[in-house]
Design a protein around this motif. Sequence first.
Motif, mmCIF file in Angstrom:
data_model
loop_
_atom_site.group_PDB
_atom_site.id
_atom_site.type_symbol
_atom_site.label_atom_id
_atom_site.label_comp_id
_atom_site.label_asym_id
_atom_site.label_seq_id
_atom_site.Cartn_x
_atom_site.Cartn_y
_atom_site.Cartn_z
ATOM 1 N N LEU A 94 -7.300 17.762 41.295
ATOM 2 C CA LEU A 94 -7.377 19.228 42.753
ATOM 3 C C LEU A 94 -6.992 20.780 42.321
ATOM 4 N N SER A 133 -14.916 15.875 51.948
ATOM 5 C CA SER A 133 -13.380 17.152 52.013
ATOM 6 C C SER A 133 -13.204 16.336 53.254
ATOM 7 N N ALA A 160 -8.530 16.038 52.291
ATOM 8 C CA ALA A 160 -7.425 16.737 52.930
ATOM 9 C C ALA A 160 -6.285 16.124 53.547
ATOM 10 N N ARG A 191 -3.633 14.420 51.778
ATOM 11 C CA ARG A 191 -2.635 14.623 51.168
ATOM 12 C C ARG A 191 -1.634 14.873 51.644
ATOM 13 N N ALA A 231 -12.297 20.468 49.959
ATOM 14 C CA ALA A 231 -10.760 19.559 50.597
ATOM 15 C C ALA A 231 -9.732 20.889 50.217
ATOM 16 N N ASN A 232 -9.652 21.622 49.038
ATOM 17 C CA ASN A 232 -8.383 22.616 48.889
ATOM 18 C C ASN A 232 -8.344 23.742 50.463
ATOM 19 N N LEU A 234 -9.243 23.373 53.006
ATOM 20 C CA LEU A 234 -8.431 22.858 54.673
ATOM 21 C C LEU A 234 -7.300 22.596 53.671
ATOM 22 N N THR A 235 -7.019 21.731 52.773
ATOM 23 C CA THR A 235 -5.458 22.220 53.161
ATOM 24 C C THR A 235 -5.301 23.206 53.317
ATOM 25 N N LEU A 294 -3.817 25.491 44.998
ATOM 26 C CA LEU A 294 -4.140 25.942 46.870
ATOM 27 C C LEU A 294 -3.792 27.398 46.636
#
Length: 247
Positions: free
Chosen positions: A43, A90, A94, A97, A216-217, A219-220, A240
């Motif tokens: 990621l 995605s 996310a 995690r 996904a990153n 969203l994270t 991130l």
Amino acid sequence: MAAIVLAIAGFVVLSRSQESSTPTGDDVAAIVSQLTTVPPATLDTVGSGGLANPLKATGVTDVVKGPSGRPVVIYVGADYCPFCASERWSLIVALSRFGSFSGLELTRSSSTDVFPNTPTFTFRGSSYASTVIEFAPVETADRQGNPLATPSPLQQASLARYDTQNSIPYVSIADRYVTVGSGFQPDVLTGKTWREIASQVRDPASPIAKAILGNANYLTAAICAVTGQAPAAVCEAPGLKGLAPPR
């Protein structure tokens, strides 16, 4: 005319072949496991994946919480929707995690829409557990477009504020950040099986990883912004940095 008939027949056979090849049992568990345990280093390597940030700040400073008292991530979609199909990949990465899924099932988007038969999952019948956030998904229709469920009052209130066109997929991160539509084009998944996608998502150089993990990153990072950057093991990840949308 004969060529057209043959083409249509071939499309039908292909669609049926794709549907019959849907993994079951232990194969589903293996695919879900691959997707929900993507290595942090992978990621971090992907970062944004070259994607633009799909999330927009609403300007609201309050964090909307669910019944659990934790910040709530809202998802509104439908099984037939190809853009929902890509966004779920995605979103699952996310959310994994911050917690864990159970009951995820495989499905495909509609065979008659754009990007037909896109491999994906459905949140229908699934559950999610986390100590820092709450997930409130709803699939409003099945793969054929038949009604399944209606948004809850919490989901409907968010839609009324930030998705007045009723477009899907709709994702709200505690009503501080929202996105309408998929963070990447579903065509990157075209012609792939669930197994192939889940495998390639672990290769940071692959287009599939850059699309699914880049989204996904983003969203994270947005989720971290509403959890007070907790947990630190996730929210302080190098991949991130700079990805959270401005308030």
